[in-house]
Design an enzyme around this catalytic site. Structure first.
Site, PDB file in Angstrom:
ATOM      1  N   LYS A 134       0.863  -1.192   0.000  1.00 22.15           N
ATOM      2  CA  LYS A 134       0.000   0.000   0.000  1.00 22.15           C
ATOM      3  C   LYS A 134       0.893   1.234   0.000  1.00 22.15           C
ATOM      4  O   LYS A 134       1.532   1.552   0.990  1.00 22.15           O
ATOM      5  CB  LYS A 134      -0.897   0.038   1.238  1.00 22.15           C
ATOM      6  CG  LYS A 134      -1.976   1.110   1.096  1.00 22.15           C
ATOM      7  CD  LYS A 134      -2.459   1.685   2.406  1.00 22.15           C
ATOM      8  CE  LYS A 134      -1.614   2.785   2.950  1.00 22.15           C
ATOM      9  NZ  LYS A 134      -1.552   4.039   2.162  1.00 22.15           N
ATOM     10  N   GLU A 179      10.984   1.193   9.428  1.00 23.93           N
ATOM     11  CA  GLU A 179      11.861   2.335   9.137  1.00 23.93           C
ATOM     12  C   GLU A 179      11.058   3.563   9.526  1.00 23.93           C
ATOM     13  O   GLU A 179      10.150   3.980   8.798  1.00 23.93           O
ATOM     14  CB  GLU A 179      12.220   2.376   7.646  1.00 23.93           C
ATOM     15  CG  GLU A 179      13.053   1.198   7.164  1.00 23.93           C
ATOM     16  CD  GLU A 179      14.496   1.258   7.615  1.00 23.93           C
ATOM     17  OE1 GLU A 179      14.895   2.268   8.224  1.00 23.93           O
ATOM     18  OE2 GLU A 179      15.220   0.285   7.392  1.00 23.93           O
ATOM     19  N   CYS A 198      13.661  11.350   6.062  1.00 27.69           N
ATOM     20  CA  CYS A 198      13.812  10.829   7.422  1.00 27.69           C
ATOM     21  C   CYS A 198      15.219  11.035   7.966  1.00 27.69           C
ATOM     22  O   CYS A 198      15.403  11.149   9.172  1.00 27.69           O
ATOM     23  CB  CYS A 198      13.439   9.357   7.462  1.00 27.69           C
ATOM     24  SG  CYS A 198      14.382   8.394   6.293  1.00 27.69           S
ATOM     25  N   GLU A 240      10.694  15.772  14.778  1.00 30.13           N
ATOM     26  CA  GLU A 240      11.088  15.753  13.368  1.00 30.13           C
ATOM     27  C   GLU A 240      10.396  16.926  12.660  1.00 30.13           C
ATOM     28  O   GLU A 240       9.164  17.017  12.679  1.00 30.13           O
ATOM     29  CB  GLU A 240      10.619  14.423  12.789  1.00 30.13           C
ATOM     30  CG  GLU A 240      11.164  14.094  11.455  1.00 30.13           C
ATOM     31  CD  GLU A 240      10.713  12.700  11.027  1.00 30.13           C
ATOM     32  OE1 GLU A 240       9.567  12.302  11.321  1.00 30.13           O
ATOM     33  OE2 GLU A 240      11.515  12.008  10.375  1.00 30.13           O
TER      34      GLU A 240
HETATM   35  P1  NAP Z   1       2.756   8.044   8.006  1.00 26.70           P
HETATM   36  O1  NAP Z   1       1.645   8.957   8.271  1.00 26.70           O
HETATM   37  O2  NAP Z   1       3.172   7.107   9.078  1.00 26.70           O
HETATM   38  O3  NAP Z   1       2.364   7.247   6.673  1.00 26.70           O
HETATM   39  C1  NAP Z   1       3.190   6.285   6.097  1.00 26.70           C
HETATM   40  C2  NAP Z   1       2.341   5.233   5.432  1.00 26.70           C
HETATM   41  O4  NAP Z   1       1.532   4.602   6.421  1.00 26.70           O
HETATM   42  C3  NAP Z   1       1.379   5.788   4.395  1.00 26.70           C
HETATM   43  O5  NAP Z   1       1.216   4.829   3.368  1.00 26.70           O
HETATM   44  C4  NAP Z   1       0.087   5.925   5.188  1.00 26.70           C
HETATM   45  O6  NAP Z   1      -1.066   5.897   4.383  1.00 26.70           O
HETATM   46  C5  NAP Z   1       0.164   4.692   6.045  1.00 26.70           C
HETATM   47  N1  NAP Z   1      -0.636   4.754   7.258  1.00 26.70           N
HETATM   48  C6  NAP Z   1      -1.045   5.837   7.966  1.00 26.70           C
HETATM   49  N2  NAP Z   1      -1.768   5.437   9.039  1.00 26.70           N
HETATM   50  C7  NAP Z   1      -1.819   4.086   9.009  1.00 26.70           C
HETATM   51  C8  NAP Z   1      -2.419   3.091   9.838  1.00 26.70           C
HETATM   52  N3  NAP Z   1      -3.091   3.393  10.941  1.00 26.70           N
HETATM   53  N4  NAP Z   1      -2.269   1.798   9.482  1.00 26.70           N
HETATM   54  C9  NAP Z   1      -1.571   1.459   8.380  1.00 26.70           C
HETATM   55  N5  NAP Z   1      -0.984   2.348   7.549  1.00 26.70           N
HETATM   56  C10 NAP Z   1      -1.103   3.647   7.869  1.00 26.70           C
HETATM   57  O7  NAP Z   1       4.070   8.814   7.610  1.00 26.70           O
HETATM   58  P2  NAP Z   1       4.217   9.970   6.550  1.00 26.70           P
HETATM   59  O8  NAP Z   1       3.934  11.248   7.241  1.00 26.70           O
HETATM   60  O9  NAP Z   1       3.508   9.645   5.310  1.00 26.70           O
HETATM   61  O10 NAP Z   1       5.775   9.821   6.217  1.00 26.70           O
HETATM   62  C11 NAP Z   1       6.732  10.530   6.873  1.00 26.70           C
HETATM   63  C12 NAP Z   1       7.370   9.705   7.990  1.00 26.70           C
HETATM   64  O11 NAP Z   1       8.041   8.590   7.433  1.00 26.70           O
HETATM   65  C13 NAP Z   1       8.417  10.496   8.714  1.00 26.70           C
HETATM   66  O12 NAP Z   1       8.325  10.280  10.090  1.00 26.70           O
HETATM   67  C14 NAP Z   1       9.711   9.935   8.165  1.00 26.70           C
HETATM   68  O13 NAP Z   1      10.819  10.075   9.021  1.00 26.70           O
HETATM   69  C15 NAP Z   1       9.354   8.509   7.973  1.00 26.70           C
HETATM   70  N6  NAP Z   1      10.274   7.884   7.019  1.00 26.70           N
HETATM   71  C16 NAP Z   1      11.201   7.016   7.517  1.00 26.70           C
HETATM   72  C17 NAP Z   1      12.121   6.442   6.650  1.00 26.70           C
HETATM   73  C18 NAP Z   1      13.170   5.508   7.164  1.00 26.70           C
HETATM   74  O14 NAP Z   1      13.765   4.809   6.362  1.00 26.70           O
HETATM   75  N7  NAP Z   1      13.414   5.447   8.457  1.00 26.70           N
HETATM   76  C19 NAP Z   1      12.084   6.746   5.298  1.00 26.70           C
HETATM   77  C20 NAP Z   1      11.126   7.638   4.826  1.00 26.70           C
HETATM   78  C21 NAP Z   1      10.216   8.193   5.718  1.00 26.70           C
HETATM   79  P3  NAP Z   1      -1.773   7.268   3.931  1.00 26.70           P
HETATM   80  O15 NAP Z   1      -0.801   7.959   3.069  1.00 26.70           O
HETATM   81  O16 NAP Z   1      -2.950   6.816   3.180  1.00 26.70           O
HETATM   82  O17 NAP Z   1      -2.091   8.008   5.193  1.00 26.70           O
END
Ligand code: NAP
Length: 494
Positions: free
Chosen positions: A180, A256, A290, A397
């Protein structure tokens, strides 16, 4: 610019090798964050679609795992070749839905593809072991087997690379995947999957479920017993929810998660190199990375000079639509993201910080009539001085193009400040002192450390964090481990 991406716009689910509507035939809109312009209406997967995709993956996984490693490797290599042959079109699509400058989008496509290439090679090197037994009538063999069906959930900040980093090792290991992508950026994932099909990767091995029902899809992925492993990249908050959902089924999980990277500049550092590193580590993807440098600790004796050189270096940044060749910083992903970043700046100023520099905003952004107004998502790269350690931008962050400079006096203090975080993804420091390099490399509590560099990502290296930044590693020879089960065979002879 020649528009090359249109043939890559797919707007349906990919299940069992077929493009299809969602069970309820509903769709959601994908919008260009630079202009507010709608790009496509995309099928909105429901939990029932997720179940169907998992069933398809279960069937496909059996024959995929039976293929010789050489054959899986060859197909992954074909996929890599196709991705790179279509780099420009994929990059345009990425800029369109994510907003990053085209040059960065090209780099992301190459970076994502590098994982496919890397794991095409590693697919042939899933070695087992022969262990000397304790009794001489025994033989101990260790073999590695694919974990089975993998569910992947990816974020919007690197829609191509984050997915490739999961699909490639999973496929190399012999797993099938249901994925997804983020609702903001599903098109890059669908395009990547289209090329996988063209490369000959069999139906059902990769299934893509764009959806605006993240929570419900997440529940299906974590509770369906046919899914043997979840790989998630995203926020720590959602990661914790997924851990809890995986717990009853003791499902394997790779995470991650978020970061809060310290960037330390010592008094003996090459300041020009440190400024270049800071700009690279902070403003890539408008700060929505990230591993972005998040907290800047500058030795008090070079604090003013560093600030001067940094603001001079930032004069070259140009904010705007990523399709404009001169642009180096694109929009944030949404108005909500922009408001969050503005909140960090306001909070720091309330606590005594001062804005030392802000990139000028051009007046040329055009809002699309059907959109939310282009300029809404743009945040000017900003430097704040006299930031206090308790400011939100030092603790959380930021995910935006904001640098807050904090002075420090001693090496011990710098290490303490750097480690005073629940996160442990990346850290950066600049110094010319080789003994200090050893001390910091030993003591910094992060999964990755950049020494005199602001760029660390690389398919050959293990990417991942400690503390609340995650579990497991992606890329490198370690990146396969999360997709493999170890089986020990005890052979006894009379
Ligand atoms: P997010 O809100 O956690 O969303 C990430 C993914 O999870 C999206 O596909 C989102 O879908 C989905 N999601 C949201 N709520 C969910 C739930 N309750 N159950 C299952 N899936 C769910 O994060 P983001 O704001 O998009 O991304 C930024 C974050 O990712 C930052 O904290 C960044 O540091 C982290 N990141 C970490 C790495 C690493 O390698 N450590 C790399 C890149 C990013 P929707 O889009 O439909 O909400």
């Amino acid at each position: 610019m020649i528009v090359a991406y249109s043939s890559f716009i797919k707007n349906q689910l990919l299940i069992d090798g077929e493009w299809c509507l969602s069970a309820d035939e509903k769709t959601f809109a994908v919008v260009n964050p630079a202009t507010g312009e709608p790009i496509a209406q995309v099928a909105n997967a429901t939990p029932a679609d997720a179940t169907r995709a998992i069933d398809a993956a279960v069937r496909a996984q059996i024959t995929w795992a039976e293929k010789a490693a050489n054959e899986r490797s060859r197909l992954l290599r074909c996929w890599f070749d196709l991705v790179m042959q279509n780099q420009e079109a994929l990059a345009q699509l990425l800029t369109l839905e994510q907003g990053k400058p085209l040059a960065e989008a090209r780099a992301e496509i190459a970076y994502g593809a590098s994982y496919i290439e890397w794991f095409a090679e590693e697919a042939k090197r899933i070695y087992g072991d022969v262990i000397p037994p304790l009794a001489n009538n025994q033989r101990i063999h260790v073999i590695k087997q694919p974990v089975g069906v993998v569910a992947a959930i990816t974020p919007w900040n690197f829609p191509c690379a984050m997915l490739a980093r999961k699909l490639a090792p999973a496929l190399a290991a012999g797993c099938a995947v249901v994925a997804k992508p983020a609702a903001e950026t599903p098109l890059s994932a669908l395009a990547l999957a289209q090329l996988a099909l063209e490369a000959g990767i069999p139906a059902g091995v990769i299934n893509i479920l764009p959806s605006a029902h993240a929570q419900a899809i997440g529940v299906e992925f974590t509770t369906n017993t046919h899914v043997r492993k979840l790989s998630f990249t995203g926020s720590t908050a959602v990661g914790k929810t997924l851990i809890a959902q995986c717990a009853p089924g003791v499902k394997r999980i790779t995470l991650e998660l978020g970061g809060n990277a310290p960037f330390i500049v010592f008094d003996d550092a090459d300041l020009d190199a440190a400024v270049a590193g800071a700009i690279a580590a902070k403003f890539r993807n408008a700060g929505q990375t990230c591993v972005c440098a998040n907290r800047f600790y500058i030795h008090q004796s070079v604090y003013d000079l560093f600030c001067q050189k940094l603001t001079a270096g930032m004069q070259a940044l140009k904010l705007g639509n990523g399709f404009d060749d001169e642009v180096t910083v694109g929009p944030l992903i949404s108005l909500r993201a922009k408001e969050k970043v503005q909140g960090f700046v306001d909070d720091a100023v309330r606590r005594g910080a001062r804005i030392a520099f802000q990139t000028p905003i051009q007046n040329s952004f055009q809002a699309h009539p059907a959109g939310h107004g282009a300029q809404d998502n743009f945040f000017a790269p900003t430097v704040l001085v006299d930031v206090t350690q308790d400011a939100r931008l030092a603790c959380e962050e930021i995910f935006g193009p904001v640098i807050g400079l904090i002075p420090f006096a001693t090496e011990v203090q710098a290490i303490q400040l750097a480690n005073a975080s629940d996160y442990g993804l990346a850290a950066y420091f600049y110094t010319r002192d080789t003994n200090r390099i050893k001390r910091l490399c030993d003591q910094l509590q992060t999964g990755m450390v950049g020494v005199n560099t602001g760029l660390i990502s690389n398919a050959a290296a293990p990417f991942g964090g400690i503390k609340q930044s995650g579990w497991g590693r992606e890329g490198s020879r370690y990146g396969l481990d999360d997709y493999l089960d170890i089986k020990y065979l005890c052979e006894t002879f009379s």
